[in-house]
Design a protein around this motif. Structure first.
Motif, PDB file in Angstrom:
ATOM      1  N   LEU A 103       1.611  16.038  -7.982  1.00  0.00           N
ATOM      2  CA  LEU A 103       1.941  15.917  -9.407  1.00  0.00           C
ATOM      3  C   LEU A 103       1.522  14.569  -9.982  1.00  0.00           C
ATOM      4  O   LEU A 103       1.207  14.461 -11.174  1.00  0.00           O
ATOM      5  N   ALA A 104       1.545  13.522  -9.158  1.00  0.00           N
ATOM      6  CA  ALA A 104       1.207  12.176  -9.635  1.00  0.00           C
ATOM      7  C   ALA A 104       0.233  11.532  -8.654  1.00  0.00           C
ATOM      8  O   ALA A 104       0.614  10.656  -7.868  1.00  0.00           O
ATOM      9  N   PRO A 105      -1.021  11.948  -8.657  1.00  0.00           N
ATOM     10  CA  PRO A 105      -1.986  11.447  -7.669  1.00  0.00           C
ATOM     11  C   PRO A 105      -2.287   9.955  -7.797  1.00  0.00           C
ATOM     12  O   PRO A 105      -2.867   9.368  -6.877  1.00  0.00           O
ATOM     13  N   ASP A 106      -1.917   9.341  -8.909  1.00  0.00           N
ATOM     14  CA  ASP A 106      -2.168   7.910  -9.096  1.00  0.00           C
ATOM     15  C   ASP A 106      -0.905   7.067  -8.880  1.00  0.00           C
ATOM     16  O   ASP A 106      -0.915   5.867  -9.149  1.00  0.00           O
ATOM     17  N   TYR A 107       0.160   7.683  -8.414  1.00  0.00           N
ATOM     18  CA  TYR A 107       1.422   6.998  -8.216  1.00  0.00           C
ATOM     19  C   TYR A 107       1.467   6.455  -6.790  1.00  0.00           C
ATOM     20  O   TYR A 107       1.640   7.205  -5.825  1.00  0.00           O
ATOM     21  N   ALA A 112       2.982   5.610  -0.340  1.00  0.00           N
ATOM     22  CA  ALA A 112       3.619   4.637   0.554  1.00  0.00           C
ATOM     23  C   ALA A 112       4.832   5.240   1.260  1.00  0.00           C
ATOM     24  O   ALA A 112       5.024   5.047   2.467  1.00  0.00           O
ATOM     25  N   LEU A 113       5.631   5.985   0.513  1.00  0.00           N
ATOM     26  CA  LEU A 113       6.824   6.578   1.109  1.00  0.00           C
ATOM     27  C   LEU A 113       6.456   7.635   2.144  1.00  0.00           C
ATOM     28  O   LEU A 113       7.044   7.688   3.242  1.00  0.00           O
ATOM     29  N   ARG A 154      -4.469   0.739  -2.362  1.00  0.00           N
ATOM     30  CA  ARG A 154      -5.543   0.831  -3.366  1.00  0.00           C
ATOM     31  C   ARG A 154      -4.975   1.098  -4.757  1.00  0.00           C
ATOM     32  O   ARG A 154      -5.422   0.510  -5.754  1.00  0.00           O
ATOM     33  N   LEU A 155      -3.976   1.976  -4.822  1.00  0.00           N
ATOM     34  CA  LEU A 155      -3.385   2.324  -6.113  1.00  0.00           C
ATOM     35  C   LEU A 155      -2.396   1.267  -6.599  1.00  0.00           C
ATOM     36  O   LEU A 155      -2.201   1.117  -7.813  1.00  0.00           O
ATOM     37  N   GLY A 156      -1.766   0.570  -5.681  1.00  0.00           N
ATOM     38  CA  GLY A 156      -0.792  -0.463  -6.057  1.00  0.00           C
ATOM     39  C   GLY A 156      -1.075  -1.763  -5.338  1.00  0.00           C
ATOM     40  O   GLY A 156      -0.276  -2.186  -4.486  1.00  0.00           O
ATOM     41  N   PRO A 157      -2.178  -2.441  -5.664  1.00  0.00           N
ATOM     42  CA  PRO A 157      -2.570  -3.645  -4.917  1.00  0.00           C
ATOM     43  C   PRO A 157      -1.601  -4.815  -5.050  1.00  0.00           C
ATOM     44  O   PRO A 157      -1.683  -5.767  -4.284  1.00  0.00           O
ATOM     45  N   GLU A 158      -0.689  -4.758  -5.992  1.00  0.00           N
ATOM     46  CA  GLU A 158       0.288  -5.830  -6.180  1.00  0.00           C
ATOM     47  C   GLU A 158       1.687  -5.439  -5.676  1.00  0.00           C
ATOM     48  O   GLU A 158       2.648  -6.182  -5.887  1.00  0.00           O
ATOM     49  N   GLU A 159       1.786  -4.297  -5.030  1.00  0.00           N
ATOM     50  CA  GLU A 159       3.082  -3.794  -4.582  1.00  0.00           C
ATOM     51  C   GLU A 159       3.331  -4.161  -3.124  1.00  0.00           C
ATOM     52  O   GLU A 159       2.631  -3.716  -2.229  1.00  0.00           O
ATOM     53  N   VAL A 160       4.354  -4.970  -2.888  1.00  0.00           N
ATOM     54  CA  VAL A 160       4.640  -5.472  -1.547  1.00  0.00           C
ATOM     55  C   VAL A 160       4.993  -4.339  -0.592  1.00  0.00           C
ATOM     56  O   VAL A 160       4.584  -4.348   0.587  1.00  0.00           O
ATOM     57  N   LEU A 189       1.562 -12.197  -2.121  1.00  0.00           N
ATOM     58  CA  LEU A 189       2.304 -11.538  -3.200  1.00  0.00           C
ATOM     59  C   LEU A 189       3.728 -12.048  -3.310  1.00  0.00           C
ATOM     60  O   LEU A 189       4.280 -12.164  -4.414  1.00  0.00           O
ATOM     61  N   ASP A 190       4.344 -12.341  -2.167  1.00  0.00           N
ATOM     62  CA  ASP A 190       5.730 -12.791  -2.148  1.00  0.00           C
ATOM     63  C   ASP A 190       5.879 -13.897  -1.101  1.00  0.00           C
ATOM     64  O   ASP A 190       6.159 -13.619   0.067  1.00  0.00           O
TER      65      ASP A 190
END
Length: 373
Positions: A103-107, A112-113, A154-160, A189-190
């Motif tokens: 449903l959300a291919p860019d999420y 990650a989950l 790739r989709l969330g490069p700033e997500e730890v 990032l952190d």
């Protein structure tokens, strides 16, 4: 059906963040009595049950109500997966998370989950089917999870969290190079990320050639960013103890200089100095000892970071073995001073003093290396 976030739901979400779960549930109950079709309220109610009570059954009931209102709501699906896991229906989470990705291919979070859980699901399935986890099944699960984790990055490069998941998978696969690069990415990032900081600092401090003072500085810097880190505190204690053991070596060097100064172990045929030594010679014997302590201890101590100096004093107060090491150093120095400063007329007593200063330290050196307690 209500999909917009109502102010009461927003307040409940903040209350959950503050761990005021009962208040959050009371607020959500009033909101759902007012509008039982508020999807966001049902999702937050499920979250409150998971955060507070770890009650998968109540959380499942809430997410099922939300999905009955909107089967394609991403937040409800993700919370439903968490509820399934808490309710010990872990394998069912794969289908739910794949629906999130569809449903959300860019999420990024969906990938990650699923990456974080898929290798566990595969291992569980293998164990149930064969009575044990087959290596090929484990490798296949890790490989697929790694691909999902890379897509999340790739989709969330700033997500730890995406990097955390990728690190877990690389660590399980035994790929240290990739895991180390991911630690560096997490710290970019952190910089205060406690686990990554612990791993990076421990690795840097254990690098061959890193001296005790450098290791102590690394741990002190890490503690400045993560002051509650028990592993970093332990690492600083160990590095500080290494520094104190170095002080003992300085004392033993002075003891050796004292023995040389009085020609205690002159070889056969070698002319020994006549005893007693003159006062000028005895005073001169103090010069190399002073240089040893000035360069080897005082100067190095002044160059240490303030946090390391404080921990050195604290370690001596808190632990037994650091006090033993310092006591051995002080005893060896006392013996060295007695050997050099008393006008001995024969070498028998200086020989006894030399052995008395040397033996206690040498007797414990082989097993006190890692004793900080």
């Amino acid at each position: 059906m209500t999909t917009a976030v109502h102010p009461a739901v927003e307040r409940a979400d903040l209350l959950i963040d503050l761990k005021r779960y009962e208040e959050a549930r009371e607020l959500l109950a009033r909101r759902l009595a007012e509008d039982p079709e508020d999807v966001r309220a049902w999702v937050k109610l499920a979250r409150s049950h998971l955060c507070d009570e770890k009650d998968g059954a109540k959380a499942l009931e809430a997410t099922e109500r939300a999905l009955a209102l909107d089967p394609e709501d991403i937040g409800a699906l993700v919370m439903h997966a968490h509820a399934l896991r808490e309710a010990r229906r872990f394998p069912e989470t794969e289908e739910v998370l794949r629906e999130v990705i569809r449903l959300a291919p860019d999420y990024w979070h969906g990938y990650a989950l699923l990456a974080n859980w898929l290798w566990r699901i595969r291992a569980l399935s293998s164990a149930r089917a064969h009575g044990h986890i087959r290596p090929e099944d484990q490798k296949a699960g890790l490989r697929e999870s790694a691909e999902l984790a890379q897509e999340a990055i790739r989709l969330g490069p700033e997500e730890v969290y995406a990097y955390e998941v990728a690190w877990v998978i690389a660590d399980l696969a035994g790929d240290r190079a990739v895991a180390d690069r991911l630690d560096e990415a997490i710290l970019r990032l952190d910089p205060h990320h406690e686990q990554a900081l612990e791993r990076w600092t421990k690795r840097a401090a254990a690098t061959p050639g890193v001296k005790a003072a450098e290791a102590a500085t690394l741990y002190a810097d890490a503690l400045a960013s993560a002051p509650d880190s028990a592993p970093m505190r332990q690492g600083l204690d160990e590095a500080s103890y290494r520094l104190l053991r170095g002080v003992r070596w300085l004392a033993l060097l002075c003891l050796a200089l004292a023995a040389v100064g009085i020609d205690l172990y002159a070889t056969e045929g070698e002319t020994q100095r006549e005893l007693p030594l003159p006062l000028g010679q005895r005073l001169w014997d103090l010069v190399p000892m002073t240089v040893v302590w000035a360069l080897g201890a005082l100067l190095r101590y002044r160059r240490l970071r303030a946090g390391v100096r404080v921990n050195l004093r604290s370690l001596v107060r808190r632990r037994t073995w650091p006090r033993i090491v310092l006591g051995q150093a002080a005893w060896a120095m006392l013996c060295a001073l007695l050997i050099t400063q008393i006008p001995w007329t024969e070498r028998t007593v200086p020989h006894v003093l030399f052995c008395a200063g040397l033996v206690p330290a040498v007797a414990t050196m082989w097993f006190d290396r890692k004793k900080t307690g």
